[in-house]
Motif scaffolding. Structure first.
Motif, PDB file in Angstrom:
ATOM      1  N   ARG A   1       0.841  -1.197   0.000  1.00 30.74           N
ATOM      2  CA  ARG A   1       0.000   0.000   0.000  1.00 30.74           C
ATOM      3  C   ARG A   1       0.876   1.246   0.000  1.00 30.74           C
ATOM      4  O   ARG A   1       1.906   1.291   0.656  1.00 30.74           O
ATOM      5  CB  ARG A   1      -0.926  -0.007   1.207  1.00 30.74           C
ATOM      6  CG  ARG A   1      -1.950  -1.109   1.179  1.00 30.74           C
ATOM      7  CD  ARG A   1      -2.876  -1.060   2.379  1.00 30.74           C
ATOM      8  NE  ARG A   1      -2.193  -1.377   3.624  1.00 30.74           N
ATOM      9  CZ  ARG A   1      -2.821  -1.579   4.781  1.00 30.74           C
ATOM     10  NH1 ARG A   1      -4.140  -1.504   4.838  1.00 30.74           N
ATOM     11  NH2 ARG A   1      -2.149  -1.861   5.877  1.00 30.74           N
TER      12      ARG A   1
ATOM     13  N   THR B   1       2.082   5.165   0.639  1.00 30.15           N
ATOM     14  CA  THR B   1       2.052   6.096   1.765  1.00 30.15           C
ATOM     15  C   THR B   1       1.127   7.266   1.427  1.00 30.15           C
ATOM     16  O   THR B   1       1.218   7.842   0.343  1.00 30.15           O
ATOM     17  CB  THR B   1       3.469   6.621   2.063  1.00 30.15           C
ATOM     18  OG1 THR B   1       4.290   5.512   2.467  1.00 30.15           O
ATOM     19  CG2 THR B   1       3.444   7.654   3.173  1.00 30.15           C
TER      20      THR B   1
ATOM     21  N   PHE C   1       0.436   8.047   6.760  1.00 30.43           N
ATOM     22  CA  PHE C   1      -0.113   6.690   6.786  1.00 30.43           C
ATOM     23  C   PHE C   1       0.728   5.823   5.857  1.00 30.43           C
ATOM     24  O   PHE C   1       0.596   5.905   4.636  1.00 30.43           O
ATOM     25  CB  PHE C   1      -1.572   6.685   6.329  1.00 30.43           C
ATOM     26  CG  PHE C   1      -2.506   7.413   7.258  1.00 30.43           C
ATOM     27  CD1 PHE C   1      -3.236   6.717   8.213  1.00 30.43           C
ATOM     28  CD2 PHE C   1      -2.669   8.793   7.177  1.00 30.43           C
ATOM     29  CE1 PHE C   1      -4.109   7.387   9.066  1.00 30.43           C
ATOM     30  CE2 PHE C   1      -3.541   9.465   8.020  1.00 30.43           C
ATOM     31  CZ  PHE C   1      -4.255   8.763   8.967  1.00 30.43           C
ATOM     32  N   ASP C   2       1.626   5.008   6.426  1.00 31.08           N
ATOM     33  CA  ASP C   2       2.456   4.159   5.581  1.00 31.08           C
ATOM     34  C   ASP C   2       1.872   2.749   5.528  1.00 31.08           C
ATOM     35  O   ASP C   2       0.697   2.543   5.810  1.00 31.08           O
ATOM     36  CB  ASP C   2       3.921   4.164   6.056  1.00 31.08           C
ATOM     37  CG  ASP C   2       4.092   3.608   7.474  1.00 31.08           C
ATOM     38  OD1 ASP C   2       3.209   2.853   7.936  1.00 31.08           O
ATOM     39  OD2 ASP C   2       5.115   3.915   8.112  1.00 31.08           O
ATOM     40  N   GLU C   3       2.692   1.787   5.166  1.00 28.06           N
ATOM     41  CA  GLU C   3       2.224   0.425   4.963  1.00 28.06           C
ATOM     42  C   GLU C   3       1.590  -0.187   6.207  1.00 28.06           C
ATOM     43  O   GLU C   3       0.572  -0.873   6.118  1.00 28.06           O
ATOM     44  CB  GLU C   3       3.404  -0.452   4.512  1.00 28.06           C
ATOM     45  CG  GLU C   3       3.120  -1.947   4.449  1.00 28.06           C
ATOM     46  CD  GLU C   3       2.157  -2.357   3.357  1.00 28.06           C
ATOM     47  OE1 GLU C   3       1.705  -3.503   3.384  1.00 28.06           O
ATOM     48  OE2 GLU C   3       1.862  -1.534   2.480  1.00 28.06           O
ATOM     49  N   GLU C   4       2.154   0.081   7.403  1.00 34.49           N
ATOM     50  CA  GLU C   4       1.690  -0.620   8.590  1.00 34.49           C
ATOM     51  C   GLU C   4       1.295   0.255   9.764  1.00 34.49           C
ATOM     52  O   GLU C   4       0.769  -0.264  10.751  1.00 34.49           O
ATOM     53  CB  GLU C   4       2.772  -1.599   9.055  1.00 34.49           C
ATOM     54  CG  GLU C   4       4.069  -0.936   9.483  1.00 34.49           C
ATOM     55  CD  GLU C   4       5.089  -1.943  10.007  1.00 34.49           C
ATOM     56  OE1 GLU C   4       4.848  -3.156   9.834  1.00 34.49           O
ATOM     57  OE2 GLU C   4       6.098  -1.509  10.584  1.00 34.49           O
TER      58      GLU C   4
ATOM     59  N   LYS D   1       0.795   1.279  15.132  1.00 40.07           N
ATOM     60  CA  LYS D   1       0.399   0.303  14.123  1.00 40.07           C
ATOM     61  C   LYS D   1      -1.124   0.219  14.039  1.00 40.07           C
ATOM     62  O   LYS D   1      -1.822   0.293  15.041  1.00 40.07           O
ATOM     63  CB  LYS D   1       0.984  -1.072  14.456  1.00 40.07           C
ATOM     64  CG  LYS D   1       2.492  -1.147  14.279  1.00 40.07           C
ATOM     65  CD  LYS D   1       2.988  -2.573  14.467  1.00 40.07           C
ATOM     66  CE  LYS D   1       4.481  -2.658  14.201  1.00 40.07           C
ATOM     67  NZ  LYS D   1       4.994  -4.042  14.337  1.00 40.07           N
ATOM     68  N   TYR D   2      -1.616   0.032  12.810  1.00 40.78           N
ATOM     69  CA  TYR D   2      -3.068  -0.075  12.612  1.00 40.78           C
ATOM     70  C   TYR D   2      -3.632  -1.269  13.384  1.00 40.78           C
ATOM     71  O   TYR D   2      -4.768  -1.220  13.862  1.00 40.78           O
ATOM     72  CB  TYR D   2      -3.391  -0.244  11.127  1.00 40.78           C
ATOM     73  CG  TYR D   2      -2.771   0.804  10.233  1.00 40.78           C
ATOM     74  CD1 TYR D   2      -2.935   2.156  10.498  1.00 40.78           C
ATOM     75  CD2 TYR D   2      -2.021   0.442   9.120  1.00 40.78           C
ATOM     76  CE1 TYR D   2      -2.370   3.123   9.688  1.00 40.78           C
ATOM     77  CE2 TYR D   2      -1.458   1.399   8.293  1.00 40.78           C
ATOM     78  CZ  TYR D   2      -1.627   2.736   8.581  1.00 40.78           C
ATOM     79  OH  TYR D   2      -1.057   3.679   7.779  1.00 40.78           O
TER      80      TYR D   2
ATOM     81  N   ILE E   1      -8.783   7.427   4.597  1.00 41.35           N
ATOM     82  CA  ILE E   1      -7.591   6.611   4.840  1.00 41.35           C
ATOM     83  C   ILE E   1      -7.684   5.904   6.185  1.00 41.35           C
ATOM     84  O   ILE E   1      -7.185   4.782   6.350  1.00 41.35           O
ATOM     85  CB  ILE E   1      -6.303   7.467   4.743  1.00 41.35           C
ATOM     86  CG1 ILE E   1      -5.066   6.564   4.697  1.00 41.35           C
ATOM     87  CG2 ILE E   1      -6.198   8.456   5.889  1.00 41.35           C
ATOM     88  CD1 ILE E   1      -5.001   5.648   3.509  1.00 41.35           C
TER      89      ILE E   1
ATOM     90  N   GLU F   1      -9.788   2.869   5.514  1.00 46.28           N
ATOM     91  CA  GLU F   1      -9.035   1.878   4.749  1.00 46.28           C
ATOM     92  C   GLU F   1      -7.998   1.144   5.611  1.00 46.28           C
ATOM     93  O   GLU F   1      -7.874  -0.079   5.534  1.00 46.28           O
ATOM     94  CB  GLU F   1      -8.314   2.562   3.582  1.00 46.28           C
ATOM     95  CG  GLU F   1      -7.463   1.602   2.759  1.00 46.28           C
ATOM     96  CD  GLU F   1      -6.565   2.317   1.776  1.00 46.28           C
ATOM     97  OE1 GLU F   1      -5.489   1.764   1.459  1.00 46.28           O
ATOM     98  OE2 GLU F   1      -6.921   3.431   1.337  1.00 46.28           O
ATOM     99  N   ARG F   2      -7.262   1.900   6.442  1.00 42.42           N
ATOM    100  CA  ARG F   2      -6.146   1.292   7.171  1.00 42.42           C
ATOM    101  C   ARG F   2      -6.544   0.769   8.558  1.00 42.42           C
ATOM    102  O   ARG F   2      -5.977  -0.220   9.024  1.00 42.42           O
ATOM    103  CB  ARG F   2      -5.009   2.309   7.322  1.00 42.42           C
ATOM    104  CG  ARG F   2      -4.505   2.884   5.989  1.00 42.42           C
ATOM    105  CD  ARG F   2      -3.771   1.856   5.171  1.00 42.42           C
ATOM    106  NE  ARG F   2      -3.594   2.288   3.793  1.00 42.42           N
ATOM    107  CZ  ARG F   2      -2.515   2.946   3.353  1.00 42.42           C
ATOM    108  NH1 ARG F   2      -1.539   3.249   4.178  1.00 42.42           N
ATOM    109  NH2 ARG F   2      -2.432   3.267   2.070  1.00 42.42           N
ATOM    110  N   ALA F   3      -7.482   1.440   9.243  1.00 39.87           N
ATOM    111  CA  ALA F   3      -7.815   1.072  10.619  1.00 39.87           C
ATOM    112  C   ALA F   3      -9.202   0.439  10.751  1.00 39.87           C
ATOM    113  O   ALA F   3      -9.607   0.083  11.855  1.00 39.87           O
ATOM    114  CB  ALA F   3      -7.725   2.294  11.528  1.00 39.87           C
TER     115      ALA F   3
END
Length: 215
Positions: free
Chosen positions: A74, A76, A126-129, A155-156, A201, A204-206
């Motif tokens: 994913r 950033t 918001f990076d990969e993890e 971390k998410y 975002i 999507e991430r959390a």
């Protein structure tokens, strides 16, 4: 100017041939896919797509992997700054001062100036993890959290829940995570970023929130 190197080592046998390609792109980030081809003895041609992966140090490496699953990466995401809250506070402070309400005008104006300054320098990355708070145009490390300690990076997978208050005009973002301490740590941040981008975002991430997205 970006430079590119294409190498194609070929392995041949009487019944099949295979071409594996490695594409190296420097000085420029790209996105997409490259292909690996395999021809069987019956003349059929198979197409295998392999993932192009980004390296944020100024290089981009693409490798073809035949018959193997490749994990997607994913990108950033950094929501754009939003100056509406500090502008509203400074306008309110000016109105209070104009009507000789100097006592409330002073703290409201100071808060507006503080948020204005923070909007120019603080970024949610918001990076990969993980979500990380960084500062400045060069996205420098923000150091330890002055209130609860620990690095401003979560971390998410540690998120318990989160909310955006309020969807139509987001002012605060709240989230609770278990990375700082096992029983959970609550965080509040003023929404000095694009609220719609921040909401999207975070979903999507959390994972989804109980609130609806900004309109």
């Amino acid at each position: 100017m970006a430079s590119a190197l294409l190498s194609a080592p070929c392995f041949l046998s009487p019944k099949q041939w295979q071409i594996d390609c490695v594409f190296l792109q420097t000085d420029k980030e790209l996105g997409g896919f490259v292909s690996s081809f395999r021809s069987l003895g019956n003349g059929n041609l198979l197409l295998d797509h392999s993932l192009l992966r980004k390296n944020y140090g100024g290089s981009l490496v693409v490798t073809s992997v035949f018959g193997r699953k490749v994990k997607t990466t994913r990108e950033t995401v950094i929501p754009e700054p939003d100056y509406r809250i500090p502008i509203v506070l400074l306008g309110l402070s000016g109105g209070l001062a104009y009507t000789n309400n100097l006592l409330p005008a002073a703290p409201v104006g100071l808060l507006g100036l503080l948020l204005l300054f923070q909007t120019t320098r603080v970024r949610f990355v918001f990076d990969e993890e993980a979500l990380e708070v960084k500062v400045g145009e060069e996205l420098e490390n923000s150091g330890e959290n002055v209130f609860v300690g620990g690095k401003n990076r979560w971390k998410y997978s540690s998120f318990v829940n989160w909310e955006l208050w309020w969807p139509n005009f987001p002012i605060l973002v709240y989230f609770k995570e278990t990375q700082t301490k096992p029983e959970g740590q609550v965080h509040f941040f003023p929404v000095i970023f694009n609220g719609k981008q921040l909401y999207d975002i975070m979903v999507e991430r959390a994972g989804p929130s109980q609130t609806s997205g900004p309109k």
